[in-house]
Design a protein around this motif. Structure first.
Motif, PDB file in Angstrom:
ATOM      1  N   ASN A   1       0.841  -1.199   0.000  1.00  0.00           N
ATOM      2  CA  ASN A   1       0.000   0.000   0.000  1.00  0.00           C
ATOM      3  C   ASN A   1       0.873   1.244   0.000  1.00  0.00           C
ATOM      4  OD1 ASN A   1      -2.916  -0.774   0.203  1.00  0.00           O
ATOM      5  ND2 ASN A   1      -2.102  -1.972   1.904  1.00  0.00           N
TER       6      ASN A   1
ATOM      7  N   SER B   1       0.191   5.448  -0.078  1.00  0.00           N
ATOM      8  CA  SER B   1      -0.848   6.481  -0.042  1.00  0.00           C
ATOM      9  C   SER B   1      -0.265   7.774   0.500  1.00  0.00           C
ATOM     10  CB  SER B   1      -2.026   6.032   0.818  1.00  0.00           C
ATOM     11  OG  SER B   1      -1.617   5.822   2.156  1.00  0.00           O
TER      12      SER B   1
ATOM     13  N   SER C   1      -4.747  11.175   3.620  1.00  0.00           N
ATOM     14  CA  SER C   1      -5.495  11.255   2.365  1.00  0.00           C
ATOM     15  C   SER C   1      -5.934   9.853   1.963  1.00  0.00           C
ATOM     16  CB  SER C   1      -4.621  11.874   1.263  1.00  0.00           C
ATOM     17  OG  SER C   1      -5.245  11.761  -0.001  1.00  0.00           O
ATOM     18  N   SER C   2      -7.000   9.784   1.179  1.00  0.00           N
ATOM     19  CA  SER C   2      -7.457   8.495   0.658  1.00  0.00           C
ATOM     20  C   SER C   2      -6.862   8.189  -0.714  1.00  0.00           C
ATOM     21  CB  SER C   2      -8.997   8.482   0.548  1.00  0.00           C
ATOM     22  OG  SER C   2      -9.433   9.486  -0.360  1.00  0.00           O
TER      23      SER C   2
ATOM     24  N   ALA D   1     -11.951  -0.538   3.849  1.00  0.00           N
ATOM     25  CA  ALA D   1     -11.924   0.842   4.347  1.00  0.00           C
ATOM     26  C   ALA D   1     -13.180   1.558   3.889  1.00  0.00           C
ATOM     27  CB  ALA D   1     -10.679   1.570   3.840  1.00  0.00           C
TER      28      ALA D   1
ATOM     29  N   ILE E   1     -14.798   4.511   1.844  1.00  0.00           N
ATOM     30  CA  ILE E   1     -14.556   5.422   0.736  1.00  0.00           C
ATOM     31  C   ILE E   1     -15.858   6.162   0.478  1.00  0.00           C
ATOM     32  CG2 ILE E   1     -13.873   5.659  -1.678  1.00  0.00           C
ATOM     33  CD1 ILE E   1     -12.362   3.075  -1.480  1.00  0.00           C
ATOM     34  N   ASP E   2     -15.849   7.479   0.689  1.00  0.00           N
ATOM     35  CA  ASP E   2     -17.056   8.298   0.539  1.00  0.00           C
ATOM     36  C   ASP E   2     -18.220   7.715   1.349  1.00  0.00           C
ATOM     37  OD1 ASP E   2     -15.658   9.912  -1.224  1.00  0.00           O
ATOM     38  OD2 ASP E   2     -16.319   8.794  -2.977  1.00  0.00           O
TER      39      ASP E   2
ATOM     40  N   TRP F   1     -11.938  -1.609  -5.700  1.00  0.00           N
ATOM     41  CA  TRP F   1     -12.664  -1.476  -4.442  1.00  0.00           C
ATOM     42  C   TRP F   1     -14.139  -1.729  -4.738  1.00  0.00           C
ATOM     43  CZ3 TRP F   1     -10.520  -0.346   0.386  1.00  0.00           C
ATOM     44  CH2 TRP F   1      -9.162   0.016   0.384  1.00  0.00           C
TER      45      TRP F   1
END
Length: 821
Positions: free
Chosen positions: A46, A48, A52-53, A270, A272-273, A297
């Motif tokens: 990962n 990132s 932040s996403s 996770a 997301i939005d 995702w």
């Protein structure tokens, strides 16, 4: 140039490829991650931005890349069993990282591992089961507005490229050189388009329409090119089993049978939005197959894809595309339907990996989405699938500044300025014409164009060495009227040949045009419309038999083309011919017991053609247009009436013929093509007016001809023919270790012909020696290899019937040059 458009900057792109043999708002990150002890690449790490996403994971080679407009000041690199690292970054720049992760010691109690199902597999099955709810094509209807941006860049711009003497006057363009995060290659942006359009879809009946409301193209003001800057011709639907990437056949990562082609790994989960999602990575099970690698995702409740990045698998048997990356993001509407909100597509085109090629990059934003509403009546009534509004090219800069969903970067804005600067350099026009000559076979000189150059010299047994000078008016002369002419001379027959034509375009879309043509020249009767013409240099060198079967013809024709709506058109034509006999192609008739020669054969006829090709796409120029094909069958019907005593014509007859052709995707087994043709002749006619079945006496493969048949070998007044061809696209060769590296592809084909011929036609004109009727079916088959050196196809062909005829080959080799992906 006549074909397609006045090439402008695209010709300059071609020129850059021929001579080769500012980045202020985007942060580009590229790198590799390896184990610090073993130096082995680490997949699925990962990466990132901190707080932040925005991020990604490494592929199976430990490589990662991404671009963003909203970076933070550092990257977080994390992987189970390894120490987490944080790396500072520089915003708004391209940078590379080669990261070594240190394993960390973790002491665990004894663990007993029992065999169980891969946790990614139940999620995949749920994705497949819910496709009918998440695939937008299952909706009754939907509409949206889309902002589409397309950029083309010349890549592998190194010091040797910059020093090329042909680019001496263009050194300023290298101030715009940048580096690509995906490939690490340097590139020079040379072309950009922006488009706003309204898109409409209805499931039953099937309707797809796009209205381009605004378009901006660097270096262009051409409406014909504008039709390709929207989304109608750039669609990939991840919910379909196969994705179309220039050719059908790429297996979707979420195909119903994905487990046969991919390995899946559950990596993470996770929000997301505000949607809880699972992250799943996928890699191909085998090399060479048309598959992807990447991750997606998926929403844990609806099992809709939230976002996905997929990259073309390594070693895929596909031509000219070194790399392809697609990124899609989806959003939920009304807490029910998921719909595409943003996508990015990236292509890396190169003939050879380290040669100069180009990137193609496309990004789209989808706004004002609505669904399951009745489409407006005026939209349903549109005859064309793509409509460019009259003022689409006239929008001011203020319009774009106000309505772009995302501002252009400084580098993107500079592309428009650079194109104007290139076109202002005096030598640019010369380079443009040279590049256009290679592409269009003509060289422009003011109001005229000389060519096609491949017809300048040829040779045959009747004329000997033949020289031809030909040309036509250019677009500078007129974009409505084109005048063409030629003159030719053979040093063996010592006869002058000549001709000319006029084409007038009333309307380009839908097409309405009228033409007049006359020529006094040699013709090969019984030749397929796809064959190389007799005055083509390549026909001369590829001939397998001496050609004594040419005829001198005075030929006048006029026609009117009327396209009623996209895919449906009529053509009404009148043709007058006076054909002279030769000692090899005599014209004789019986008079009692005597045989009398005929001085010539004179005919006048009218033909009506009805053509239907649903959803056929065209690339249009000022005068000519090139079909980009259709996924539907193409139908043609011809009605011909022979006019007796019109311009001294000698015969009354009637002909009806029809054909259908289709290209059918059969992924993963490639694709299948077929052509079915049939017809009938009413009346008593001389043999040149019968159906002279299309022979081929060259080594060039011709799919519209019988490649093992000679000219003037068979004639019919009733007939049916079938041509079938299967392209396996490497399905078998890709599984053979010694062959798969060569990227060869298999192709097989077969042709069938059956016909009848009445004896009554002998009373009009005697058949020449060697012309036969079909007392039984004619067959020929072939097995071939295509994609040899990416452009050649070689077929081994067998003739299976009428093996007792003279001067025929039972076996032969045929060659074709083709550009296929």
């Amino acid at each position: 140039m006549k074909n397609f458009t006045k090439f402008n900057i695209l010709s300059f792109i071609l020129f850059l490829l021929l001579v080769s043999g500012a980045n202020a708002q985007i942060t580009k990150i590229r790198g590799s991650i390896k184990d610090a002890i073993t130096n082995e690449p680490l997949p699925f790490v990962n990466i990132s931005f901190k707080n932040s996403s925005i991020g990604t994971v490494t592929n199976t080679d430990g490589i990662f890349f991404f671009e963003t407009r909203t970076p933070t000041d550092s990257l977080i690199i994390s992987f189970v069993g390894y120490e987490t690292q944080i790396r500072a970054i520089q915003k708004n720049k391209y940078q590379e990282f080669n990261i070594l992760l240190n394993p960390k010691s973790v002491y665990l109690d004894e663990i007993v591992i029992l065999p169980s199902e891969n946790p990614a597999h139940p999620i995949l099955r749920s994705i497949i089961a819910n496709k009918k709810y998440n695939n937008p094509t299952y909706l009754n209807s939907y509409t949206y507005q889309v902002y589409n941006k397309l950029e083309i860049d010349v890549n592998n711009v190194d010091d040797d490229f910059k020093k090329n003497s042909f680019l001496r006057d263009f050194q300023f363009i290298f101030d715009y050189v940048d580096t690509n995060a995906i490939t690490g290659k340097t590139f020079l942006p040379v072309f950009i388009t922006e488009t706003f359009s309204d898109y409409y879809f209805n499931r039953d009946p099937k309707i797809e329409k796009e209205i381009i409301t605004a378009t901006k193209i660097s270096g262009f003001d051409n409406e014909s090119l504008s039709q390709f800057t929207g989304k109608m011709y750039q669609k990939i639907n991840i919910y379909e089993n196969f994705e179309t990437v220039f050719e059908p056949g790429f297996v979707s990562p979420i195909a119903d049978f994905g487990l046969l082609y991919y390995k899946y790994y559950l990596l993470d989960s996770a929000f997301i939005d505000n949607h809880w999602c699972y992250q799943i990575s996928f890699i191909p099970k085998r090399t060479m197959e048309r598959t992807f690698r990447g991750d997606f995702w998926v929403h844990d409740t609806t099992f809709a894809i939230k976002k996905i990045q997929m990259r073309m698998a390594k070693d895929v048997n596909i031509n000219y595309i070194n790399d392809f990356v697609a990124e899609y993001e989806f959003k939920q509407l009304d807490n029910k339907v998921w719909f595409l909100s943003h996508d990015n597509l990236f292509f890396d085109f190169n003939i050879r990996d380290k040669a100069t090629g180009f990137f193609g990059r496309n990004s789209s934003d989808y706004i004002n989405i609505s669904y399951n509403k009745e489409l407006p009546t005026e939209i349903k009534a549109l005859s064309d699938n793509v409509v460019v509004k009259e003022d689409a090219l006239k929008q001011e800069d203020g319009f774009w500044d106000n309505y772009r969903p995302v501002d252009l970067t400084a580098r993107e804005r500079d592309i428009y300025k650079m194109v104007d600067s290139i076109q202002g350099v005096p030598i640019y026009r010369t380079y443009e014409k040279i590049a256009g000559m290679f592409a269009m076979y003509h060289y422009e000189i003011g109001y005229f164009e000389l060519g096609p150059y491949y017809k300048t010299y040829s040779f045959n047994e009747i004329e000997g060495n033949r020289l031809r000078l030909s040309g036509r008016t250019s677009n500078k002369f007129s974009t409505k009227l084109m005048i063409s002419s030629f003159i030719a001379y053979g040093d063996k027959d010592n006869r002058l040949k000549y001709g000319g034509g006029v084409l007038y375009i009333f309307n380009k879309n839908p097409r309405k045009a009228i033409s007049f043509d006359y020529k006094h020249d040699m013709q090969q009767l019984g030749q397929s419309p796809n064959a190389l013409t007799e005055d083509n240099f390549f026909t001369s060198i590829l001939r397998r038999n001496p050609n004594y079967k040419l005829s001198l013809v005075n030929d006048f024709s006029t026609s009117y083309d009327h396209e009623w709506f996209q895919g449906f058109s009529n053509k009404l034509s009148f043709n007058y011919k006076q054909i002279e006999p030769t000692e090899y192609i005599p014209f004789q008739r019986l008079s009692g017991l005597d045989t009398l020669p005929l001085n010539n054969l004179t005919i006048s006829e009218i033909t009506l053609n009805i053509r239907y090709a649903q959803n056929e796409k065209y690339l249009r120029g000022e005068f000519e247009r090139f079909s980009l094909g259709t996924s539907k069958p193409i139908f043609n019907i011809f009605f011909t009436v022979g006019l007796n005593n019109v311009l001294q014509s000698q015969y009354e007859y009637y002909k009806i013929s029809a054909n259908v052709s289709h290209k059918v995707p059969l992924s993963p087994f490639g694709y299948f093509k077929y052509i079915i043709d049939g017809g009938i002749v009413f009346g008593s006619v001389p043999y040149p007016l019968l159906k002279l079945h299309e022979g081929n006496e060259t080594y060039a493969f011709d799919k519209y001809a019988f490649n093992m048949m000679n000219y003037y070998e068979f004639a019919s007044d009733k007939y049916i023919s079938i041509y079938a061809e299967q392209h396996f696209q490497g399905f078998f060769f890709n599984r053979i270790p010694l062959l798969k590296k060569l990227e060869l592809r298999e192709v097989v084909s077969g042709k069938f012909l059956y016909g009848e011929l009445s004896k009554k036609h002998q009373n009009v004109m005697l058949y020449p020696e060697g012309l036969y009727s079909l007392s039984k079916p004619y067959y020929e088959v072939s097995a071939g290899i295509e994609n040899i050196l990416k452009i050649f196809r070689v077929d081994a062909m067998w003739r299976l019937s009428y093996l007792d005829h003279e001067n025929i080959d039972r076996f032969g080799i045929r060659l074709a040059v083709q550009i296929v992906f």
